[in-house]
Design a protein around this motif. Structure first.
Motif, PDB file in Angstrom:
ATOM      1  N   ARG A  40      34.412   4.975 -25.119  1.00  0.00           N
ATOM      2  CA  ARG A  40      34.982   4.033 -26.086  1.00  0.00           C
ATOM      3  C   ARG A  40      34.144   2.760 -26.175  1.00  0.00           C
ATOM      4  O   ARG A  40      33.941   2.210 -27.259  1.00  0.00           O
ATOM      5  CB  ARG A  40      36.414   3.692 -25.680  1.00  0.00           C
ATOM      6  CG  ARG A  40      37.398   4.831 -25.883  1.00  0.00           C
ATOM      7  CD  ARG A  40      38.761   4.460 -25.327  1.00  0.00           C
ATOM      8  NE  ARG A  40      39.735   5.532 -25.530  1.00  0.00           N
ATOM      9  CZ  ARG A  40      40.927   5.575 -24.944  1.00  0.00           C
ATOM     10  NH1 ARG A  40      41.296   4.591 -24.128  1.00  0.00           N
ATOM     11  NH2 ARG A  40      41.746   6.570 -25.202  1.00  0.00           N
ATOM     12  N   ILE A  98      31.014   3.423 -28.266  1.00  0.00           N
ATOM     13  CA  ILE A  98      31.227   3.675 -29.690  1.00  0.00           C
ATOM     14  C   ILE A  98      31.219   2.363 -30.477  1.00  0.00           C
ATOM     15  O   ILE A  98      30.755   2.304 -31.618  1.00  0.00           O
ATOM     16  CB  ILE A  98      32.551   4.436 -29.917  1.00  0.00           C
ATOM     17  CG1 ILE A  98      32.433   5.868 -29.394  1.00  0.00           C
ATOM     18  CG2 ILE A  98      32.942   4.428 -31.387  1.00  0.00           C
ATOM     19  CD1 ILE A  98      31.391   6.697 -30.104  1.00  0.00           C
ATOM     20  N   ARG A 109      29.489   1.351 -34.311  1.00  0.00           N
ATOM     21  CA  ARG A 109      30.252   1.035 -35.518  1.00  0.00           C
ATOM     22  C   ARG A 109      29.856  -0.316 -36.110  1.00  0.00           C
ATOM     23  O   ARG A 109      29.922  -0.504 -37.322  1.00  0.00           O
ATOM     24  CB  ARG A 109      31.742   1.046 -35.202  1.00  0.00           C
ATOM     25  CG  ARG A 109      32.322   2.457 -35.061  1.00  0.00           C
ATOM     26  CD  ARG A 109      33.759   2.412 -34.608  1.00  0.00           C
ATOM     27  NE  ARG A 109      34.408   3.719 -34.729  1.00  0.00           N
ATOM     28  CZ  ARG A 109      35.540   4.035 -34.129  1.00  0.00           C
ATOM     29  NH1 ARG A 109      36.160   3.145 -33.344  1.00  0.00           N
ATOM     30  NH2 ARG A 109      36.081   5.232 -34.301  1.00  0.00           N
ATOM     31  N   VAL A 132      31.701   6.312 -37.555  1.00  0.00           N
ATOM     32  CA  VAL A 132      32.153   7.133 -36.432  1.00  0.00           C
ATOM     33  C   VAL A 132      33.664   7.271 -36.521  1.00  0.00           C
ATOM     34  O   VAL A 132      34.394   6.272 -36.487  1.00  0.00           O
ATOM     35  CB  VAL A 132      31.749   6.510 -35.082  1.00  0.00           C
ATOM     36  CG1 VAL A 132      32.220   7.391 -33.923  1.00  0.00           C
ATOM     37  CG2 VAL A 132      30.245   6.311 -35.014  1.00  0.00           C
ATOM     38  N   GLY A 151      37.357   8.789 -35.083  1.00  0.00           N
ATOM     39  CA  GLY A 151      37.977   9.141 -33.813  1.00  0.00           C
ATOM     40  C   GLY A 151      39.302   9.839 -34.025  1.00  0.00           C
ATOM     41  O   GLY A 151      40.011   9.570 -34.996  1.00  0.00           O
ATOM     42  N   TYR A 181      35.218  11.865 -30.820  1.00  0.00           N
ATOM     43  CA  TYR A 181      34.496  11.067 -31.801  1.00  0.00           C
ATOM     44  C   TYR A 181      33.432  11.931 -32.474  1.00  0.00           C
ATOM     45  O   TYR A 181      32.840  12.803 -31.856  1.00  0.00           O
ATOM     46  CB  TYR A 181      33.810   9.871 -31.118  1.00  0.00           C
ATOM     47  CG  TYR A 181      34.779   8.878 -30.517  1.00  0.00           C
ATOM     48  CD1 TYR A 181      35.378   7.902 -31.304  1.00  0.00           C
ATOM     49  CD2 TYR A 181      35.086   8.907 -29.153  1.00  0.00           C
ATOM     50  CE1 TYR A 181      36.261   6.982 -30.746  1.00  0.00           C
ATOM     51  CE2 TYR A 181      35.963   8.004 -28.587  1.00  0.00           C
ATOM     52  CZ  TYR A 181      36.555   7.048 -29.391  1.00  0.00           C
ATOM     53  OH  TYR A 181      37.426   6.141 -28.844  1.00  0.00           O
TER      54      TYR A 181
END
Length: 288
Positions: free
Chosen positions: A7, A10, A14, A20, A22, A30
């Protein structure tokens, strides 16, 4: 790697715009998706320079794309690190090309893109096609490959309902419409689409005849003149034949100009007249 670490990683993807998505749950996770905007491109040094060269030199065969290509090149100039900035700027300002035809055949980028997708998906399409005599009619075909030959784009396709390969010039195609029907991939004879198209083009009838007997070996001519393909045929160890026949006089002169060696020309009177006029213009330009 823990879920918390994933997490955390990610988030930085972004922020610059990578789409991306989820999903929660046991089967969640993801994945990179297609978004409304292009995400940043991650290019190494050689890729950045290669794209700059391509944008500057290869847009000439497509209609209404030169301005977009130059805008993209200007944007690319702002992206690379300082060590590449000078190279990209030099490419933008220094590269130039010779225009042999003021109004040559132009391909609609939407036609090129639509047929490329149809080739990839093996999807039958319909389109309007104008033949060399000016007659326009509807066609239905299975697109297989797109081939560029000296600035002219060709679609290699199978005619539906017939066991025959067809060549279509993209600048004569309009109104490409997917049918939604997909077919199995078609193997091209010889497994080489470019060679297959070159053979077909060399055997096709042309408006103007121009055959040059070059006083050099075929290997030497091939090494010094690119793009001749099946147009070049050896006669003996010291001579070869170049078939420059074409529907377009400027393209014939362009082919002959690329033969940087002595040759004897067997050509139609229109070809000789156009060639002399082109030579006169060149001499006048040099003298001025």
């Amino acid at each position: 790697m823990t879920v918390r670490t994933v997490r955390r990683d990610i988030g930085p993807l972004r922020e610059p715009g990578f789409p991306v998505a989820g999903a929660r749950g046991h089967a969640g996770g993801y994945r990179l998706t297609s978004g409304s905007d292009l995400p940043p491109l991650l290019l190494d040094d050689e890729e950045a320079v290669a794209i700059a060269v391509a944008l500057r030199t290869t847009a000439g065969g497509l209609a209404r794309i030169e301005e977009s290509a130059l805008r993209a090149l200007a944007a690319l100039e702002q992206v690379p690190p300082r060590r590449l900035h000078g190279q990209v700027t030099a490419l933008r300002t220094s590269l130039a090309g010779i225009t042999w035809e003021e109004r040559g055949p132009r391909v609609d980028p939407a036609v090129l893109a639509g047929l490329a997708v149809a080739c990839r998906d093996h999807e039958i399409v319909t389109f309007d096609y104008t033949t060399r005599d000016g007659t326009t009619g509807s066609r239905r075909a299975e697109p297989c490959h797109l081939v560029d030959s000296g600035g002219l784009w060709y679609l290699l396709a199978r005619a539906t309902g017939k066991e025959a390969w067809r060549l279509f010039r993209l600048d004569r195609i309009a109104g490409v419409t997917p049918t939604g029907r997909r077919v199995a991939p078609r193997p091209v004879p010889g497994d080489d689409p470019a060679a297959f198209v070159a053979t077909r083009l060399s055997a096709a009838p042309t408006r103007y005849r121009a055959v040059a007997t070059v006083h050099a070996s075929a290997d030497r001519v091939r090494a010094r003149s690119r793009g001749l393909g099946t147009r070049l045929q050896p006669i003996d160890e010291r001579t070869c034949r170049v078939d420059a026949c074409d529907d377009c006089l400027p393209r014939i002169v362009q082919t002959l100009a690329g033969l940087d060696m002595d040759y004897t020309l067997d050509a139609d009177p229109d070809v000789l007249t156009h060639r002399r006029a082109a030579a006169h213009r060149d001499l006048h330009a040099v003298g001025s």
